[in-house]
Design a protein around this motif. Structure first.
Motif, mmCIF file in Angstrom:
data_model
loop_
_atom_site.group_PDB
_atom_site.id
_atom_site.type_symbol
_atom_site.label_atom_id
_atom_site.label_comp_id
_atom_site.label_asym_id
_atom_site.label_seq_id
_atom_site.Cartn_x
_atom_site.Cartn_y
_atom_site.Cartn_z
ATOM 1 N N ASP A 191 108.879 -30.167 0.526
ATOM 2 C CA ASP A 191 109.384 -31.539 0.617
ATOM 3 C C ASP A 191 109.998 -32.036 -0.692
ATOM 4 O O ASP A 191 110.167 -33.253 -0.870
ATOM 5 C CB ASP A 191 108.269 -32.517 1.044
ATOM 6 C CG ASP A 191 107.829 -32.252 2.467
ATOM 7 O OD1 ASP A 191 108.647 -31.710 3.242
ATOM 8 O OD2 ASP A 191 106.683 -32.573 2.804
ATOM 9 N N ARG A 234 108.607 -39.257 -1.946
ATOM 10 C CA ARG A 234 107.362 -38.853 -1.285
ATOM 11 C C ARG A 234 106.525 -40.078 -0.912
ATOM 12 O O ARG A 234 105.921 -40.115 0.159
ATOM 13 C CB ARG A 234 106.576 -37.923 -2.212
ATOM 14 C CG ARG A 234 105.201 -37.539 -1.669
ATOM 15 C CD ARG A 234 104.565 -36.437 -2.471
ATOM 16 N NE ARG A 234 105.233 -35.149 -2.207
ATOM 17 C CZ ARG A 234 104.839 -34.004 -2.768
ATOM 18 N NH1 ARG A 234 103.847 -33.994 -3.646
ATOM 19 N NH2 ARG A 234 105.452 -32.868 -2.483
ATOM 20 N N ARG A 237 108.050 -41.601 2.051
ATOM 21 C CA ARG A 237 107.815 -40.785 3.233
ATOM 22 C C ARG A 237 106.410 -41.025 3.795
ATOM 23 O O ARG A 237 106.200 -41.075 4.997
ATOM 24 C CB ARG A 237 108.015 -39.299 2.899
ATOM 25 C CG ARG A 237 107.985 -38.396 4.130
ATOM 26 C CD ARG A 237 108.327 -36.960 3.770
ATOM 27 N NE ARG A 237 109.731 -36.806 3.425
ATOM 28 C CZ ARG A 237 110.179 -36.480 2.207
ATOM 29 N NH1 ARG A 237 109.302 -36.269 1.224
ATOM 30 N NH2 ARG A 237 111.454 -36.355 1.954
#
Length: 797
Positions: A191, A234, A237
């Motif tokens: 990711d 992140r 997300r």
């Protein structure tokens, strides 16, 4: 359990497997393979009614039931009910199932002669609000849509901004450090956005190494300058995941709150699919609905041209040999049927065919036989068919049969209301004398305690039971002496004869040995065989005569049909001729009026003289001779009521006295009781049924066009309350929106649907939905100045 053993012996589950191939849904297929037999006659009648109604629907042009969109959502419902969170695809399956059941219910609601199916769907609720909410929140691929919540839309917008920053920075690094980059691409590892860097030049692009190629020549580096942005991405997300879970959990809770209704909806859809599978399987089998009869009440069992359904499947799908049907007709006094005949003659197949027919009727299936199909309803169907020899249990064939018969008798002692018992080779596997004695005792016990028993046997002693007890009947499988093979036809009333010696002689065994064997059998047995052979010959002759009579009847029916068709054709020609004559007369009258009008105009153009009048008269006479029909025939006498006469008024169902008659106006004053009234001649008749026919002078009447058959549509006023804009929606979403809009616009009587032009797919879906909606009277494309093909105007009932 003997009932379960019977189902295995009759290969019932194989039939259920065939039935499942006609189901439209996964749930229907599972229900078909695990088909449960009803415990009451009322349940069987309900199942047969369901099958009958679907069968009739399937024959209609627009009656075929559609199960599109209906899926197995049982596991999803169970998980939601215990507090689990459903994923997007599961929620979409629930939405498509709701839409599919609503379409299914709409088709059934439109039928007026399906009371059982209508009652089945009457309490079903399809919750268009839940369906619409799912479509609003979930995309077609199962992901949560941006429009599901403002928070989700905002966080995804922020993620997009950060992602673009990372891309721009990484692209700059690739452009500046092209020599150190293995390949000018941006990829992801764990990711995180990285770029492939050559291992020897890794120091030129400082950052975090997230992966290495298998050869070690390439490392995947997240440059230090984008690490902070990667951390932000992140965090966003994670926030996105939380928001998605909130939306999915909320939808799951809505599903859980409707668990009972949705579970009932799924059960109804499965029931209808199972009924549809039964109907389509019955149609494929060319089967007919059974009628349950009561043998004890004097009714008879009738199954003509009965075919084994598994053999029909084998013939159609596995290139099996042709299926030979059997006829079964059992009169009221008969309680036991003994079937005799050679091995491989079809005795066991006959037992299985009849047993499956009884099971099919009980389960709501049609029976593959010609109408009328009449069979009793049996509480229990018990069978001992085949060889239960077991070396492991040290059981002989005889022991295996006795064990199963014991279980049958135990089941009969528990429930003996209405049972069918099927026994194959009863008493076989032991000493013939003892075996036949045991078989006779067993069959007599069944005659006393069981509704109907059918047994196959080789024992000649069982053939004589028919002549000792009226409750017994003989049947046999036919054997062809010429081909030395069975025909698999079932003969009623004639016991089977021994063919062993005849077959042995035909196959070449020494005639001396055969004759010696005949002398040892005894003349009595041979005499019996000769009598049976004579009966069989007589039966064949009767069947041949019946065939010839049937052929003659078919020819007669064909001749009658041809005569009827010719008579109908002549009637149609006569009607056409009358219509043609009427048209020609109307044309002649029209032409005559035109010519007369010309003469009148000529007279009006100047001062008419006697000579002009004479010419006009002559012209009119010529026109009359040319166009008008010949009226020289004597006029028929017409009926005119007289004062004081009594007449009948058919419309009132009264007789009245005539007070006065006016031939000029065509009216008559009448009195009945205390009431006086004036009515037209056309409303009365004489007591002997004569109608009034008045010959009045022809008057020039203006020709007026016939009144319009369609009412002028009312002035339409479009408002925000009777307008719905569904542009950009999917067809499934649009149906839910239209359902609401139609309910709200019922009072105004009209609804404007703005769907846009585009590819036309949405418009087509909307028109299909409107065409099946019970509240829609009609619909049409709007005029060009109101949107044209991008707008549909809907007129409501």
């Amino acid at each position: 359990m003997i009932q379960a053993e019977t189902l295995d012996l009759l290969e019932w589950y194989r039939l259920c497997q065939h039935l499942s191939t006609f189901a439209a849904t996964k749930l229907g297929a599972i229900a078909s393979r695990q088909l449960q037999l009803p415990t009451t006659k009322e349940e069987s009648l309900t199942l047969l009614s369901q099958t009958q109604e679907v069968y009739q629907l399937e024959q209609r042009p627009n009656g075929r039931l559609s199960f599109e969109g209906i899926t197995d959502i049982g596991n999803a419902l169970e998980r939601a009910n215990i507090g689990g969170m459903l994923i997007g695809q599961e929620l979409l399956s629930i939405a498509t199932t709701l839409a599919g059941v609503r379409r299914l219910r709409r088709i059934i609601d439109q039928q007026e002669d399906c009371p059982v199916l209508n009652a089945l769907v009457e309490q079903v609720r399809t919750y268009p609000d839940l369906e619409q909410e799912i479509y609003r929140c979930i995309e077609e691929d199962g992901t949560v849509a941006d429009r599901a919540s403002p928070q989700l839309r905002e966080v995804r917008g922020q993620m997009k901004v950060v992602r673009e920053r990372i891309y721009r920075r990484l692209q700059e690094i690739i452009n500046k450090q092209g020599g150190a980059v293995q390949e000018a691409v941006i990829t992801q590892r764990s990711d995180r956005f990285v770029i492939p860097v050559k291992a020897p030049q890794k120091d030129q692009i400082p950052g975090i190494i997230h992966d290495t190629s298998s050869t070690g020549a390439t490392i995947y580096v997240e440059p230090q300058s984008v690490v902070e942005q990667g951390n932000k991405l992140r965090q966003f997300r994670r926030t996105e995941q939380i928001e998605e879970e909130i939306i999915l959990r909320k939808l799951s809770e809505q599903v859980a709150s409707l668990f009972d209704d949705l579970e009932y909806l799924l059960a109804v859809a499965t029931t209808i699919d199972l009924a549809t599978a039964r109907a389509r399987y019955s149609l494929w089998l060319e089967a007919h609905p059974p009628r349950f009869v009561n043998l004890e009440a004097g009714e008879q069992l009738t199954l003509r041209q009965l075919r084994h359904p598994l053999l029909v499947w084998q013939q159609q799908h596995e290139q099996g040999r042709a299926v030979i049907p059997i006829n079964v007709q059992i009169l009221a006094p008969i309680r036991v049927v003994a079937i005799t005949g050679p091995n491989t003659g079809g005795k066991t197949v006959t037992l299985k065919t009849f047993g499956l027919a009884a099971l099919m009727a009980k389960a709501g299936l049609f029976i593959p036989a010609k109408e009328p199909v009449e069979i009793p309803w049996f509480d229990q169907i018990l069978a001992d068919i085949g060889d239960e020899q077991s070396l492991q249990q040290s059981l002989s064939t005889f022991s295996g049969h006795i064990r199963r018969i014991v279980r049958i008798l135990e089941a009969l002692q528990i429930d003996n209301s209405s049972s069918l018992v099927l026994l194959d080779e009863v008493g076989a596997g032991t000493d013939p004398a003892e075996g036949s004695a045991l078989a006779i005792a067993l069959l007599k016990y069944l005659a006393e305690n069981v509704t109907l028993s059918i047994a196959t046997t080789h024992y000649g002693e069982l053939k004589a039971l028919k002549y000792q007890d009226s409750r017994f009947e003989n049947a046999s499988v036919e054997f062809d002496d010429q081909t030395i093979s069975p025909t698999y036809r079932l003969l009623w009333g004639i016991p089977g004869r021994s063919n062993a010696l005849t077959i042995a002689q035909r196959l070449g065994l020494d005639p001396e040995i055969v004759e010696d064997a005949r002398s040892r059998v005894g003349g009595y047995t041979e005499d019996i065989n000769q009598v049976i052979a004579g009966l069989e010959q007589q039966r064949k002759e009767q069947e041949q005569k019946a065939f010839e009579a049937k052929k003659l009847l078919q020819q007669t029916e064909k001749f009658y049909t041809e005569v009827s068709q010719k008579a109908t054709s002549l009637q149609e020609r006569e009607k056409d001729l009358k219509r043609t004559q009427e048209i020609e007369i109307q044309k002649a009258l029209t032409n005559a009026k035109t010519e007369i009008a010309k003469v009148i105009r000529q007279l009006q153009q100047g001062t008419p003289t006697a000579q002009d009048a004479q010419k006009a008269t002559q012209a009119l006479n010529e026109i009359s001779a040319q166009f008008l029909p010949n009226t020289s025939a004597k006029p028929q006498k017409t009926y005119i009521p007289k004062v004081g006469e009594r007449v009948r008024i058919p419309s009132l169902g009264q007789t009245a006295e005539v007070l006065s008659v006016s031939e000029d106006t065509g009216n008559v004053s009448v009195k009945f009781g205390l009431m006086k009234m004036t009515i037209n001649f056309t409303e009365i008749e004489s007591l002997d049924g004569q109608k009034v026919e008045i010959l009045v002078k022809a008057k020039a009447t203006p020709v007026t066009p016939p009144p319009s058959q369609t009412e002028k549509p009312p002035t339409l006023i479009q408002t925000s309350k009777n307008t719905i804009d569904i542009r950009g929606s999917r067809v499934a979403e649009a149906e839910a929106d239209l359902e609401k809009a139609i309910a709200q616009a019922t009072q105004s009587g009209v609804l404007w649907v703005i769907h846009g032009k585009g590819t036309g797919k949405l418009r087509q879906g909307v028109h299909e939905f409107l065409g099946q909606h019970p509240q829609v009277k009609r619909f049409e494309i709007a005029p060009q100045n109101e949107g044209g093909s991008g707008v549909t105007i809907v007129y409501l009932r």
